[in-house]
Design a protein around this motif. Structure first.
Motif, mmCIF file in Angstrom:
data_model
loop_
_atom_site.group_PDB
_atom_site.id
_atom_site.type_symbol
_atom_site.label_atom_id
_atom_site.label_comp_id
_atom_site.label_asym_id
_atom_site.label_seq_id
_atom_site.Cartn_x
_atom_site.Cartn_y
_atom_site.Cartn_z
ATOM 1 N N ALA A 1 0.782 -1.241 0.035
ATOM 2 C CA ALA A 1 0.024 0.013 0.017
ATOM 3 C C ALA A 1 0.886 1.268 -0.098
ATOM 4 C CB ALA A 1 -0.826 -0.011 1.188
ATOM 5 N N ALA A 2 2.106 1.297 0.838
ATOM 6 C CA ALA A 2 2.840 2.471 0.817
ATOM 7 C C ALA A 2 3.435 2.528 -0.590
ATOM 8 C CB ALA A 2 3.748 2.096 1.959
ATOM 9 N N GLY A 3 3.715 1.547 -1.306
ATOM 10 C CA GLY A 3 4.482 1.548 -2.305
ATOM 11 C C GLY A 3 3.426 2.257 -3.472
ATOM 12 N N ILE A 4 2.408 1.738 -3.535
ATOM 13 C CA ILE A 4 1.519 2.482 -4.411
ATOM 14 C C ILE A 4 1.117 4.034 -4.155
ATOM 15 C CG2 ILE A 4 -1.354 2.159 -4.950
ATOM 16 C CD1 ILE A 4 -0.984 -0.573 -4.553
ATOM 17 N N VAL A 5 1.187 4.251 -2.928
ATOM 18 C CA VAL A 5 0.844 5.672 -2.502
ATOM 19 C C VAL A 5 1.924 6.492 -2.859
ATOM 20 C CG1 VAL A 5 0.775 7.296 -0.613
ATOM 21 C CG2 VAL A 5 -0.708 5.333 -0.616
ATOM 22 N N SER A 6 3.312 5.982 -2.864
ATOM 23 C CA SER A 6 4.401 6.807 -3.204
ATOM 24 C C SER A 6 4.550 6.704 -4.664
ATOM 25 C CB SER A 6 5.755 5.767 -2.766
ATOM 26 O OG SER A 6 5.881 5.945 -1.385
ATOM 27 N N SER A 7 4.081 5.794 -5.357
ATOM 28 C CA SER A 7 4.075 5.867 -6.907
ATOM 29 C C SER A 7 3.055 7.029 -7.347
ATOM 30 C CB SER A 7 3.854 4.561 -7.478
ATOM 31 O OG SER A 7 2.403 3.959 -7.133
ATOM 32 N N LEU A 8 2.100 7.108 -6.658
ATOM 33 C CA LEU A 8 1.071 8.190 -7.025
ATOM 34 C C LEU A 8 1.583 9.608 -6.786
ATOM 35 C CD1 LEU A 8 -2.239 6.168 -5.946
ATOM 36 C CD2 LEU A 8 -1.233 6.856 -8.311
ATOM 37 N N ARG A 9 2.412 9.518 -5.780
ATOM 38 C CA ARG A 9 3.012 10.914 -5.311
ATOM 39 C C ARG A 9 4.055 11.027 -6.211
ATOM 40 N NH1 ARG A 9 0.730 13.693 -1.783
ATOM 41 N NH2 ARG A 9 -0.352 12.921 0.122
ATOM 42 N N GLY A 10 4.511 10.060 -7.167
ATOM 43 C CA GLY A 10 5.837 10.585 -7.998
ATOM 44 C C GLY A 10 7.032 10.127 -7.280
ATOM 45 N N ASP A 11 7.104 9.562 -6.140
ATOM 46 C CA ASP A 11 8.353 9.300 -5.340
ATOM 47 C C ASP A 11 8.675 7.779 -5.952
ATOM 48 O OD1 ASP A 11 10.557 8.761 -3.873
ATOM 49 O OD2 ASP A 11 9.330 9.189 -2.032
ATOM 50 N N ASP A 12 9.405 7.696 -7.070
ATOM 51 C CA ASP A 12 9.525 6.302 -7.649
ATOM 52 C C ASP A 12 10.611 5.361 -6.872
ATOM 53 O OD1 ASP A 12 7.619 7.235 -9.581
ATOM 54 O OD2 ASP A 12 9.169 7.490 -11.413
ATOM 55 N N ALA A 13 11.481 6.131 -6.538
ATOM 56 C CA ALA A 13 12.642 5.237 -5.747
ATOM 57 C C ALA A 13 11.896 4.559 -4.573
ATOM 58 C CB ALA A 13 13.878 6.292 -5.213
ATOM 59 N N LYS B 1 11.213 0.485 -3.764
ATOM 60 C CA LYS B 1 11.670 -0.358 -2.677
ATOM 61 C C LYS B 1 10.420 -0.954 -1.962
ATOM 62 C CE LYS B 1 14.800 -1.472 0.302
ATOM 63 N NZ LYS B 1 13.990 -2.168 1.484
ATOM 64 N N LYS B 2 9.558 -0.101 -1.840
ATOM 65 C CA LYS B 2 8.432 -0.544 -0.996
ATOM 66 C C LYS B 2 7.406 -1.606 -1.666
ATOM 67 C CE LYS B 2 8.361 2.573 2.520
ATOM 68 N NZ LYS B 2 8.498 1.798 4.003
ATOM 69 N N LEU B 3 7.496 -1.548 -3.050
ATOM 70 C CA LEU B 3 7.007 -2.857 -3.614
ATOM 71 C C LEU B 3 7.656 -4.073 -3.852
ATOM 72 C CD1 LEU B 3 5.207 -0.760 -6.662
ATOM 73 C CD2 LEU B 3 4.045 -2.018 -4.850
ATOM 74 N N LEU C 1 6.682 0.862 -13.091
ATOM 75 C CA LEU C 1 7.953 1.654 -12.615
ATOM 76 C C LEU C 1 9.218 1.299 -13.131
ATOM 77 C CD1 LEU C 1 6.981 1.925 -8.593
ATOM 78 C CD2 LEU C 1 7.106 3.782 -10.416
ATOM 79 N N LEU C 2 9.562 -0.014 -13.277
ATOM 80 C CA LEU C 2 10.898 -0.242 -13.879
ATOM 81 C C LEU C 2 10.982 0.059 -15.352
ATOM 82 C CD1 LEU C 2 10.773 -3.785 -12.103
ATOM 83 C CD2 LEU C 2 12.532 -1.940 -11.969
ATOM 84 N N ILE C 3 9.912 0.372 -16.116
ATOM 85 C CA ILE C 3 9.523 0.581 -17.274
ATOM 86 C C ILE C 3 9.964 1.980 -17.500
ATOM 87 C CG2 ILE C 3 7.977 1.077 -19.261
ATOM 88 C CD1 ILE C 3 6.615 -1.480 -18.936
ATOM 89 N N GLU C 4 9.489 2.932 -16.533
ATOM 90 C CA GLU C 4 9.633 4.451 -16.455
ATOM 91 C C GLU C 4 11.406 4.631 -16.200
ATOM 92 O OE1 GLU C 4 7.461 6.414 -13.636
ATOM 93 O OE2 GLU C 4 5.461 5.636 -14.709
ATOM 94 N N GLN C 5 12.058 3.632 -15.384
ATOM 95 C CA GLN C 5 13.256 3.638 -15.459
ATOM 96 C C GLN C 5 14.330 3.223 -16.306
ATOM 97 O OE1 GLN C 5 13.970 1.699 -11.584
ATOM 98 N NE2 GLN C 5 12.114 2.955 -10.548
#
Length: 221
Positions: free
Chosen positions: A29-41, A45-47, A68-72
């Protein structure tokens, strides 16, 4: 997760604050929230940790991690993660479409083409986009007839940029078949659908110049 997917990130973070932060589900859940906030790093890690801990929303976590890995630009690792997601849930068209995209980038053309065609055969959010990507690959193989077949058996997209992309590919196939009239019609549909779609203007300009309409061709270019 429900709050996050409704774009209510403060409410999602409030719920997370009351949860066990180390549990796989909280990490997901924290990883999903972070991705929506644009904090990809932080999201990655969370995911990663959530997937390693076998979260109960494993499919969603794998899919988002793959995106996220595609974006990177990490298409190899993204392919593995999205492959796991698609294997766990064959109806996950998001994972299947972007897995095919990774195959495409990794030059696994036959596998990518097979996946694109499979997605394009049934209704879904990526049906027309998959057909366009398959058509692109057929054009690269100098097979414009098959490219046009791919574009012809899917419903017209509704998003302007998707319409522009599809019509541009259709126009390129028409040019390969020595049909400049058909190409010009397709490119015009593309620019009308999305006036900011540069490839359609480029191809239209080249067609017009080839047909000796120099001033209009220059304007498109």
């Amino acid at each position: 997760v429900a709050h996050a997917l409704q774009n209510d990130l403060p409410a999602a973070e409030e719920q997370l604050a009351a949860a066990d932060a180390s549990s796989p589900d909280s990490l997901a859940a924290a990883g999903i929230v972070s991705s929506l906030r644009g904090d990809d790093a932080r999201a990655s890690k969370k995911l990663e940790d959530a997937v390693a801990g076998n979260t109960s929303i494993q499919n969603e976590a794998l899919t988002r991690l793959g995106l996220l890995l595609i974006e990177q630009g990490n298409f190899g690792e993204a392919l593995a993660r999205l492959g796991d997601a698609a294997t766990k849930d064959p109806s996950n068209d998001t994972a299947r479409y972007f897995r095919a995209l990774c195959m495409d980038r990794q030059r696994l053309t036959a596998q990518a083409l097979s996946e694109y065609e499979s997605i394009s055969e049934k209704p879904g959010p990526f049906q027309s986009r998959a057909a366009v990507q398959a058509a692109r690959l057929y054009l690269a193989q100098q097979n414009p007839d098959r490219a046009l077949q791919m574009l012809g058996h899917v419903p017209p997209p509704t998003v302007p940029s998707d319409v522009a992309e599809l019509e541009t590919v259709r126009g390129r196939a028409s040019m390969m078949l020595n049909d400049p009239d058909g190409a010009q019609v397709a490119f015009r549909k593309a620019t009308q659908a999305d006036p900011s779609y540069a490839p359609a203007h480029l191809d239209m300009g080249l067609v017009l110049i080839q047909r000796q309409d120099i001033s209009e061709g220059l304007r498109e270019l």
